[in-house]
Design an enzyme around this catalytic site. Structure first.
Site, short mmCIF file in Angstrom:
data_model
loop_
_atom_site.label_atom_id
_atom_site.label_comp_id
_atom_site.label_asym_id
_atom_site.label_seq_id
_atom_site.Cartn_x
_atom_site.Cartn_y
_atom_site.Cartn_z
N ASP A 155 17.80 1.77 3.21
CA ASP A 155 17.84 3.16 3.72
C ASP A 155 19.05 3.90 3.13
O ASP A 155 18.99 5.12 2.92
CB ASP A 155 17.89 3.14 5.25
CG ASP A 155 17.21 4.35 5.89
OD1 ASP A 155 17.04 5.36 5.21
OD2 ASP A 155 16.86 4.26 7.08
N HIS A 202 15.14 2.17 15.33
CA HIS A 202 15.75 2.53 14.04
C HIS A 202 16.35 3.93 14.23
O HIS A 202 15.62 4.90 14.42
CB HIS A 202 14.66 2.52 12.96
CG HIS A 202 15.13 2.96 11.61
ND1 HIS A 202 15.47 2.07 10.61
CD2 HIS A 202 15.29 4.19 11.07
CE1 HIS A 202 15.81 2.73 9.52
NE2 HIS A 202 15.71 4.03 9.77
N CYS A 207 16.79 9.73 4.56
CA CYS A 207 15.47 9.73 3.91
C CYS A 207 15.45 10.85 2.87
O CYS A 207 15.70 12.00 3.20
CB CYS A 207 14.38 9.95 4.95
SG CYS A 207 12.74 10.11 4.22
N1 COA Z 1 5.37 0.02 -6.31
C1 COA Z 1 5.42 0.43 -7.60
N2 COA Z 1 4.62 1.37 -8.11
C2 COA Z 1 3.73 1.91 -7.28
C3 COA Z 1 3.61 1.53 -5.94
C4 COA Z 1 4.49 0.54 -5.46
N3 COA Z 1 4.46 0.14 -4.18
N4 COA Z 1 2.63 2.25 -5.38
C5 COA Z 1 2.13 3.03 -6.33
N5 COA Z 1 2.79 2.85 -7.49
C6 COA Z 1 2.58 3.50 -8.78
C7 COA Z 1 1.14 3.50 -9.19
O1 COA Z 1 0.81 2.32 -9.85
C8 COA Z 1 1.09 4.69 -10.11
O2 COA Z 1 1.70 4.37 -11.35
P1 COA Z 1 1.28 5.07 -12.74
O3 COA Z 1 1.64 6.52 -12.56
O4 COA Z 1 2.11 4.38 -13.74
O5 COA Z 1 -0.19 4.86 -12.84
C9 COA Z 1 2.04 5.67 -9.44
O6 COA Z 1 2.93 4.88 -8.65
C10 COA Z 1 1.32 6.66 -8.55
O7 COA Z 1 0.50 5.94 -7.65
P2 COA Z 1 -0.31 6.62 -6.48
O8 COA Z 1 -1.02 5.58 -5.70
O9 COA Z 1 -1.12 7.79 -7.02
O10 COA Z 1 0.84 7.12 -5.59
P3 COA Z 1 1.53 8.53 -5.35
O11 COA Z 1 2.07 9.13 -6.59
O12 COA Z 1 0.66 9.35 -4.49
O13 COA Z 1 2.78 8.00 -4.48
C11 COA Z 1 3.68 6.29 -3.05
C12 COA Z 1 2.57 7.28 -3.28
C13 COA Z 1 3.56 5.78 -1.63
C14 COA Z 1 3.56 5.14 -4.03
C15 COA Z 1 5.04 7.00 -3.26
O14 COA Z 1 5.03 8.25 -2.60
C16 COA Z 1 6.20 6.19 -2.79
O15 COA Z 1 6.48 5.13 -3.33
N6 COA Z 1 6.92 6.66 -1.79
C17 COA Z 1 8.07 5.94 -1.25
C18 COA Z 1 8.69 6.75 -0.20
C19 COA Z 1 9.94 6.12 0.32
O16 COA Z 1 10.38 5.05 -0.06
N7 COA Z 1 10.53 6.85 1.27
C20 COA Z 1 11.76 6.48 1.85
C21 COA Z 1 11.64 5.40 2.84
S1 COA Z 1 10.92 5.86 4.38
ZN ZN Z 2 15.74 5.50 8.27
#
Ligand code: COA
Ligand code: ZN
Length: 315
Positions: A16, A207, A240
Site C-alpha cells: 500500500d 484496514h 491509493c
Molecule cells: N498482472 C499483470 N498484467 C496484467 C494483470 C495482472 N494481474 N491483469 C491484466 N494485466 C495486463 C493484461 O495482460 C493486458 O496486457 P497487454 O496490454 O500487454 O495485453 C493489460 O494488463 C490490460 O489488461 P485488461 O484485462 O484489459 O485490464 P485493464 O487495462 O482494464 O486493467 C487491471 C485492469 C485490474 C489489470 C488494472 O486496472 C490494475 O492492475 N489495477 C491495479 C489497481 C491497484 O493496484 N490499485 C491499488 C491497490 S487497491
Molecule cells: Zn489501503
C-alpha cells in the site's frame, strides 16, 4: 474498555505504501525492508501486488521481490491481486495467502481496476479458483467500506451483498478497508455490529488509513467488537493511487506502541520496528507521519532541569 488480549498485525507498507512512491524503489531495497519487517516478528506481510505494471509501475518487480526475500517461519507472506492473472503470478511466486481487492463503491472500483463491481466479482471467482487449486487461503479486501471519495456514503446493503459474494467464493477472511480515512469509531462499531453476526466463521480485518487522524480510534472500536486482525504500514506510508485524497495507513509502530502500552500482545519487537521505520525514512528520503519515531516510547524519561530535584517535597 473491553479489548482482546492480542492483535495480529499485517504489515502492508511495501504494498500500500511503495505502490504510491513517486520514485521507483530499487528491488534490493524493497527486499531489505521486507526482511527487516520479518525480523521484528511480524506475523503477516503483504509484500507486493500482482497487478498490471501499467496501472502500478512502482510494483512491476513483484516476482523479483518475492524471489529475493528470506522466509521467516512464523510470518505469512501475501500479495494483493485484482484478477486471476494476478493470482496465477502470485501462486507461481510462492505467496502463502492471496489478498484480493474489490470496492464497495462502483465509482471507486471503476477508477481502481477499470471494472464494475459485478465484473470484478466475476474475475474474483476465477481468482478464488486459482487460489483454491493451489491450496492458498483467500483474504478479500473491500475498498471504500465506510465511504467513497466520489460517491460519499456506501449503503450497508451494498456492502453486505459484496461480502456475501466473496464469502460464497470461499474467502477465509474479509478486510474492511477505509481507503480514504472517512470512517469514524461509532460508524465502525455500527458496521461491524451489522455484518459480523451475518457471516459466522469469517476472519475480519480492519484496514485503516489515517487521512483524518481517526485510524487508531477506529481500530480500538473494531477491537472492542472482537476484531483482532489489523493492517498497518511502517512509518505510516501509503495511499491509493486511484482514490483522490488518500494518504497513509495507520502507522505500524504507532499502533504496536499503543497496543503494547495497553498490555495487548502482538509478538512484534517494537524497538526493531522503530529502527526499520527509520531505515524506510532513509530509503524514501523524507520524514514519515509516524509519531513514535519522533516522540520515543511512553517509557522515555528526560533529565530533570537543574535545581528541581532538591525542591521535590518528601512524601
Ligand atoms: N498482472 C499483470 N498484467 C496484467 C494483470 C495482472 N494481474 N491483469 C491484466 N494485466 C495486463 C493484461 O495482460 C493486458 O496486457 P497487454 O496490454 O500487454 O495485453 C493489460 O494488463 C490490460 O489488461 P485488461 O484485462 O484489459 O485490464 P485493464 O487495462 O482494464 O486493467 C487491471 C485492469 C485490474 C489489470 C488494472 O486496472 C490494475 O492492475 N489495477 C491495479 C489497481 C491497484 O493496484 N490499485 C491499488 C491497490 S487497491
Ligand atoms: Zn489501503
Amino acid at each position: 474498555m473491553k479489548l482482546p488480549s492480542h492483535g495480529t498485525i499485517c504489515e502492508v507498507g511495501t504494498r500500500d505504501g511503495f505502490q504510491i512512491e513517486p520514485d521507483f524503489i530499487p528491488t534490493d531495497l524493497k527486499i531489505e525492508v521486507v526482511d527487516r519487517l520479518s525480523d521484528t516478528g511480524m506475523p503477516r506481510i503483504e509484500v507486493t501486488s500482482f497487478v498490471s505494471p501499467k496501472a502500478v509501475p512502482a510494483l512491476r518487480d513483484a516476482e523479483a521481490v518475492m524471489a529475493g526475500i528470506k522466509r521467516r517461519p512464523g510470518t505469512r507472506y501475501s500479495a494483493l491481486v485484482p484478477n486471476d492473472k494476478g493470482a496465477v503470478r502470485a501462486v507461481d511466486a510462492g505467496v502463502d495467502d492471496i489478498h484480493t481487492v474489490v470496492s464497495a463503491s462502483e465509482s471507486h472500483n471503476l477508477a481502481n481496476v477499470n471494472m464494475t463491481i459485478a465484473e470484478s466479482l466475476a474475475k474474483l471467482e476465477a481468482t478464488a479458483q486459482v487460489a483454491h487449486r493451489a491450496g492458498k487461503p483467500v483474504y478479500s479486501g473491500i475498498s471504500c467500506t465506510f465511504g467513497c471519495p466520489f460517491e460519499g456514503d456506501v449503503p450497508l446493503t451494498q456492502l453486505e451483498q459484496v461480502i456475501e459474494r466473496l464469502v460464497g467464493m470461499g474467502a477465509r477472511g474479509i478486510g474492511l478497508a477505509d481507503t480514504t480515512g472517512m470512517a469514524n469509531p461509532a460508524q465502525v462499531a455500527r458496521v461491524l455490529e451489522h455484518v459480523v453476526p451475518r457471516f459466522p466463521g469469517v476472519e475480519w480485518t480492519l484496514h485503516t488509513h489515517d487521512t483524518r487522524a481517526m485510524a487508531i480510534p477506529n481500530i480500538l472500536a473494531a477491537m472492542e467488537m472482537g476484531v483482532t486482525n489489523l493492517d498497518a504500514s511502517i512509518g505510516g506510508l501509503g495511499g491509493c493511487p486511484f482514490a483522490p485524497g488518500a494518504s497513509g495507513n495507520v502507522c505500524t509502530e504507532d499502533l504496536v506502541h499503543c497496543l503494547q502500552a495497553m498490555g495487548i500482545e502482538t509478538g512484534i519487537d517494537l524497538d526493531r520496528l522503530i529502527e526499520t521505520s527509520k531505515r524506510v525514512q532513509d530509503i524514501v528520503g523524507r520524514a514519515l507521519p509516524g509519531q513514535i519515531v519522533k516522540a520515543g516510547k511512553w517509557t522515555r524519561r528526560y533529565p530533570l532541569p537543574d535545581g528541581v530535584r532538591e525542591r521535590i517535597p518528601a512524601r
